[in-house]
Write an enzyme that holds these catalytic residues in place. Structure first.
Site, PDB file in Angstrom:
ATOM      1  N   HIS A 227      -7.224  10.063   4.249  1.00 42.57           N
ATOM      2  CA  HIS A 227      -6.739   9.058   5.197  1.00 42.57           C
ATOM      3  C   HIS A 227      -6.981   9.543   6.623  1.00 42.57           C
ATOM      4  CE1 HIS A 227      -4.167   8.219   1.564  1.00 42.57           C
ATOM      5  NE2 HIS A 227      -4.774   7.064   1.773  1.00 42.57           N
ATOM      6  N   GLY A 228      -7.073   8.598   7.543  1.00 41.20           N
ATOM      7  CA  GLY A 228      -7.308   8.960   8.938  1.00 41.20           C
ATOM      8  C   GLY A 228      -8.792   9.083   9.205  1.00 41.20           C
TER       9      GLY A 228
ATOM     10  N   ALA B 276     -11.314   5.139   3.415  1.00 40.66           N
ATOM     11  CA  ALA B 276     -12.717   4.794   3.652  1.00 40.66           C
ATOM     12  C   ALA B 276     -13.067   4.686   5.134  1.00 40.66           C
ATOM     13  CB  ALA B 276     -13.067   3.497   2.935  1.00 40.66           C
TER      14      ALA B 276
ATOM     15  N   ALA C 249      -7.958   1.218   6.804  1.00 42.26           N
ATOM     16  CA  ALA C 249      -6.752   1.108   7.632  1.00 42.26           C
ATOM     17  C   ALA C 249      -6.976   1.675   9.031  1.00 42.26           C
ATOM     18  CB  ALA C 249      -5.581   1.818   6.953  1.00 42.26           C
TER      19      ALA C 249
ATOM     20  N   ASN D 181     -10.086   0.642   0.490  1.00 41.24           N
ATOM     21  CA  ASN D 181      -9.055   0.479   1.519  1.00 41.24           C
ATOM     22  C   ASN D 181      -9.554   0.883   2.903  1.00 41.24           C
ATOM     23  OD1 ASN D 181      -7.440  -0.047  -0.677  1.00 41.24           O
ATOM     24  ND2 ASN D 181      -5.929   1.535  -0.236  1.00 41.24           N
TER      25      ASN D 181
ATOM     26  N   ASP E 241       0.852  -1.192   0.000  1.00 45.23           N
ATOM     27  CA  ASP E 241       0.000   0.000   0.000  1.00 45.23           C
ATOM     28  C   ASP E 241       0.888   1.242   0.000  1.00 45.23           C
ATOM     29  OD1 ASP E 241      -2.345   1.511   0.214  1.00 45.23           O
ATOM     30  OD2 ASP E 241      -2.392   1.402   2.403  1.00 45.23           O
TER      31      ASP E 241
ATOM     32  N   HIS F  96      -9.428   5.142  -1.553  1.00 44.05           N
ATOM     33  CA  HIS F  96      -8.621   5.186  -0.326  1.00 44.05           C
ATOM     34  C   HIS F  96      -9.364   6.008   0.724  1.00 44.05           C
ATOM     35  CE1 HIS F  96      -4.432   3.795  -1.569  1.00 44.05           C
ATOM     36  NE2 HIS F  96      -5.184   3.585  -2.631  1.00 44.05           N
TER      37      HIS F  96
HETATM   38 ZN   LIG Z   1      -4.384   5.201   0.982  1.00 44.34          ZN
END
Ligand SMILES: [Zn+2]
Length: 282
Positions: free
Chosen positions: A178-179, A208, A230, A228, A82, A206
């Site tokens: 992100h985050g 999500a 994370a 994605n 990634d 990305h």
């Molecule tokens: Zn990402």
């Protein structure tokens, strides 16, 4: 079964109108949780590691853990790099046995992004490995907790980018970050549909973590084939471990590890259902 590449699972998702969930793992427990969820729901699955995770545990170690767990599984498991931050790291991942790679040149200007993405895609293709790239910046910073969104993938550029690089999937910036989100994210879904119209390879979403189920499902309907997750997995794992450790008599890492596995497994199953990939490995 042995690790598989992401090629077939993403093309099947594209044809079937659903998305494969791609989940970031930090340790053996998270790998087990993600694969258990996939087995339970009979879903194809991608497990991925970021550069900071790799720095923490090394490519070889994660590859060995994921390959060993995948070997026992009845569903297809792909191991993906990634946000590959350089040509060099992508090559090391391929050499270590990763079965899918991303090269993230989105911080470079357009021509620089094309150059590095094509370089990685060419080598990956010669090894039969798919390559994801990113055009336009997804907001926030991978591994950071707070996200600021960005919306800037240009559909015409996206088409040219895919043609010139030969990448096999494309991460697009349509307002995700992100985050965890501060406030409600506003997604440019029209832009996503416009990109879908002119780009024929699988598209990737990305950032999500924290999106509503409705938003994720709508993006999948508009052509997203990989989503994605994370940050929220990290948070769920740590919360379960923290709660278990509140009991000061707990001293065995297996005890809180099990709690972490259970929490991540539940979350991954919920996200797989939103992506629509449950039952697709049958
Ligand atoms: Zn990402």
């Amino acid at each position: 079964m042995p690790l598989v590449t992401s090629k077939e699972m993403l093309l099947k998702a594209q044809q079937g109108g659903y998305a494969v969930g791609a989940f970031n793992a930090e340790n053996m427990e998270m790998v087990k949780a993600i694969i258990q969820a996939a087995e339970e729901l009979k879903a194809p699955v991608m497990i991925q590691t970021t550069p900071s995770t790799i720095k923490y545990g090394t490519l070889e170690t994660y590859q060995a853990i994921v390959a060993a767990e995948a070997a026992k599984a009845s569903v297809p498991v792909c191991l993906h790099l990634d946000h590959g931050s350089s040509f060099d790291l992508a090559m090391k991942a391929l050499k270590a046995g990763y079965t899918s790679v991303m090269i993230d040149g989105s911080k470079l200007e357009y021509e620089g992004n094309i150059e590095v993405s094509k370089k990685v895609a060419d080598v990956a293709a010669s090894m039969g490995i798919p390559c994801e790239a990113e055009l336009g910046k997804v907001g926030g910073k991978e591994d950071d907790l707070v996200a600021v969104a960005d919306t800037n993938t240009d559909p015409r550029e996206a088409r040219e980018f895919v043609e010139r690089t030969g990448v096999t999937s494309l991460a697009v910036a349509i307002g995700t970050a992100h985050g965890f989100y501060v406030g409600t994210p506003v997604l440019d879904k029209e832009r996503l549909s416009e990109i879908r119209e002119v780009v024929d390879i699988p598209l990737v979403l990305h950032g999500a973590s924290g999106l509503s189920d409705e938003d994720v499902m709508d993006c999948v309907k508009r052509g997203i084939c990989k989503v994605n997750f994370a940050t929220e997995l990290r948070a769920a794992y740590s919360k379960a471990v923290r709660e278990t450790l509140e009991d000061e008599k707990v001293f065995d890492p297996k005890a809180y590890g099990k709690a972490g596995i259970a929490a991540v497994r539940e979350l991954v199953m919920a996200r797989m259902k939103v992506c629509g990939c449950d039952g697709k490995a049958e």
